[in-house]
Design a protein around this motif. Structure first.
Motif, PDB file in Angstrom:
ATOM      1  N   CYS A  21      -4.561  -5.247   2.319  1.00  0.00           N
ATOM      2  CA  CYS A  21      -3.564  -4.360   1.707  1.00  0.00           C
ATOM      3  C   CYS A  21      -3.312  -4.734   0.251  1.00  0.00           C
ATOM      4  O   CYS A  21      -3.131  -3.850  -0.602  1.00  0.00           O
ATOM      5  CB  CYS A  21      -2.253  -4.417   2.493  1.00  0.00           C
ATOM      6  N   VAL A  29       0.805  -1.224   0.000  1.00  0.00           N
ATOM      7  CA  VAL A  29       0.000   0.000   0.000  1.00  0.00           C
ATOM      8  C   VAL A  29       0.835   1.269   0.000  1.00  0.00           C
ATOM      9  O   VAL A  29       0.290   2.376  -0.103  1.00  0.00           O
ATOM     10  CB  VAL A  29      -0.968   0.028   1.206  1.00  0.00           C
ATOM     11  N   SER A  30       2.152   1.147   0.133  1.00  0.00           N
ATOM     12  CA  SER A  30       2.984   2.345   0.166  1.00  0.00           C
ATOM     13  C   SER A  30       4.400   2.026  -0.292  1.00  0.00           C
ATOM     14  O   SER A  30       4.870   0.891  -0.149  1.00  0.00           O
ATOM     15  CB  SER A  30       3.024   2.927   1.584  1.00  0.00           C
ATOM     16  N   ARG A  51      -6.509  -2.316  -6.362  1.00  0.00           N
ATOM     17  CA  ARG A  51      -7.476  -1.300  -6.794  1.00  0.00           C
ATOM     18  C   ARG A  51      -6.773   0.008  -7.152  1.00  0.00           C
ATOM     19  O   ARG A  51      -7.146   0.685  -8.114  1.00  0.00           O
ATOM     20  CB  ARG A  51      -8.510  -1.059  -5.684  1.00  0.00           C
ATOM     21  N   ARG A  52      -5.766   0.345  -6.387  1.00  0.00           N
ATOM     22  CA  ARG A  52      -5.011   1.562  -6.678  1.00  0.00           C
ATOM     23  C   ARG A  52      -4.277   1.433  -8.006  1.00  0.00           C
ATOM     24  O   ARG A  52      -4.216   2.374  -8.794  1.00  0.00           O
ATOM     25  CB  ARG A  52      -4.025   1.836  -5.539  1.00  0.00           C
ATOM     26  N   ILE A  99      -6.213  -3.346  -1.674  1.00  0.00           N
ATOM     27  CA  ILE A  99      -6.072  -1.888  -1.820  1.00  0.00           C
ATOM     28  C   ILE A  99      -5.035  -1.562  -2.892  1.00  0.00           C
ATOM     29  O   ILE A  99      -5.242  -0.693  -3.749  1.00  0.00           O
ATOM     30  CB  ILE A  99      -5.679  -1.252  -0.480  1.00  0.00           C
ATOM     31  N   GLY A 100      -3.905  -2.272  -2.853  1.00  0.00           N
ATOM     32  CA  GLY A 100      -2.875  -2.039  -3.856  1.00  0.00           C
ATOM     33  C   GLY A 100      -3.336  -2.371  -5.259  1.00  0.00           C
ATOM     34  O   GLY A 100      -3.012  -1.665  -6.217  1.00  0.00           O
ATOM     35  N   ALA A 123      -6.718   1.866 -10.809  1.00  0.00           N
ATOM     36  CA  ALA A 123      -7.096   3.277 -10.948  1.00  0.00           C
ATOM     37  C   ALA A 123      -6.015   4.055 -11.694  1.00  0.00           C
ATOM     38  O   ALA A 123      -6.308   4.913 -12.526  1.00  0.00           O
ATOM     39  CB  ALA A 123      -7.351   3.886  -9.581  1.00  0.00           C
ATOM     40  N   LEU A 124      -4.744   3.735 -11.397  1.00  0.00           N
ATOM     41  CA  LEU A 124      -3.648   4.443 -12.067  1.00  0.00           C
ATOM     42  C   LEU A 124      -3.569   4.088 -13.539  1.00  0.00           C
ATOM     43  O   LEU A 124      -3.202   4.924 -14.367  1.00  0.00           O
ATOM     44  CB  LEU A 124      -2.322   4.116 -11.372  1.00  0.00           C
TER      45      LEU A 124
END
Length: 285
Positions: free
Chosen positions: A263, A215-216, A269-270, A266-267, A273-274
């Motif tokens: 996590c 996630v980061s 889906r992110r 979330i990663g 989106a990108l």
């Protein structure tokens, strides 16, 4: 399996040492786990834990301090891997040799141990009452020492973990840093075995960091999230296990795994989106 929370407060008072130890180990394990992931040494964690288990089992057999035995076993394994396993191929082969040896030695010691079977089982899978206040001081002392040394070598260790070739060219003592890190890892594994057991120690030293990296990519947020995930997994697992007939480890590993799955989602889906943003810009253009 059953759950009984009727006397939860009374039982919690009896296992305060385990809860506090779990919190400390969750934080330390989450922090050092970041470097475990960066240096691709998840396999080493499992290898060292087997020798730590053997050391603890040997100490249990002769009536010595189990924490001390666990530390000795971990440091021996960490030193061997750190000195002989400079290259990844050598490291993996050494770990592959140490793992069955440590596990077999530990099982031998436990088979010879005439005491309660719960003590034997606890070394493998953890026990809710595995840590008493006499052991807590040693666990916290070792954990604090690991944190202090880790913070002192943080910058060069991060450089060496992310780009070892450039770090070596800049004069970073990679071999010594590797050995120091392995010893710190060995100490962390030794104290983690007392709470979660030798077989599932990866849940505190690998999974939280793996989840944070999903996630980061921030050099600040990844360690913070990893420590938070480790803390929630360790303390949450212990608090649930208090009212259960099961050992601690299934709850800690389950919470840790659920956090990783969330996590990862979330990663994912992110990332989707990108990938949509450039497509949208191209369509507009």
């Amino acid at each position: 399996m059953y759950f009984d929370f009727s006397n939860y407060g009374d039982i919690l008072a009896l296992v305060q040492a385990s809860v506090f130890a779990g919190a400390v180990l969750g934080i330390v394990g989450g922090l050092i786990g970041v470097f475990v992931m960066q240096r691709d040494m998840a396999f080493a964690v499992h290898g060292i834990s087997e020798l730590s288990f053997a050391g603890a089992a040997g100490a249990l057999l002769i009536g010595a301090n189990v924490v001390l035995g666990s530390v000795v076993g971990s440091l021996i394994a960490a030193a061997i891997i750190g000195v002989l396993g400079a290259r990844a191929r050598d490291r993996n082969s050494i770990i592959g040799v140490l793992m069955p040896f440590g596990l077999g030695l530990g099982i031998l010691f436990l088979a010879l141990y005439p005491g309660r079977s719960g003590n034997k089982f606890g070394l493998l899978t953890g026990q809710i009452i595995s840590v008493n206040f006499d052991q807590l001081g040693a666990l916290v002392g070792i954990s604090v020492a690991v944190l202090i040394v880790l913070l002192l070598v943080w910058r060069p260790l991060s450089f060496d973990s992310l780009d070892p070739e450039v770090a070596a060219a800049r004069g970073v003592p990679s071999r010594w840093l590797s050995l120091v890190f392995m010893l710190l890892l060995g100490l962390t594994i030794a104290v983690s075995v007392q709470v979660i057991g030798a077989l599932l120690v990866l849940a505190l030293l690998v999974t939280p960091a793996a989840a944070a990296l999903r996630v980061s990519a921030s050099p600040i947020m990844v360690p913070v999230l990893s420590m938070l995930f480790g803390l929630v997994s360790a303390v949450g697992g212990i608090l649930i296990a208090i009212g259960s007939s099961l050992p601690i480890s299934p709850f800690i590993t389950t919470i840790s795994f659920v956090i990783y799955l969330v996590c990862r989602l979330i990663g994912w889906r992110r990332g989707k989106a990108l990938t949509r943003v450039p497509s949208t810009v191209e369509a507009v253009g």
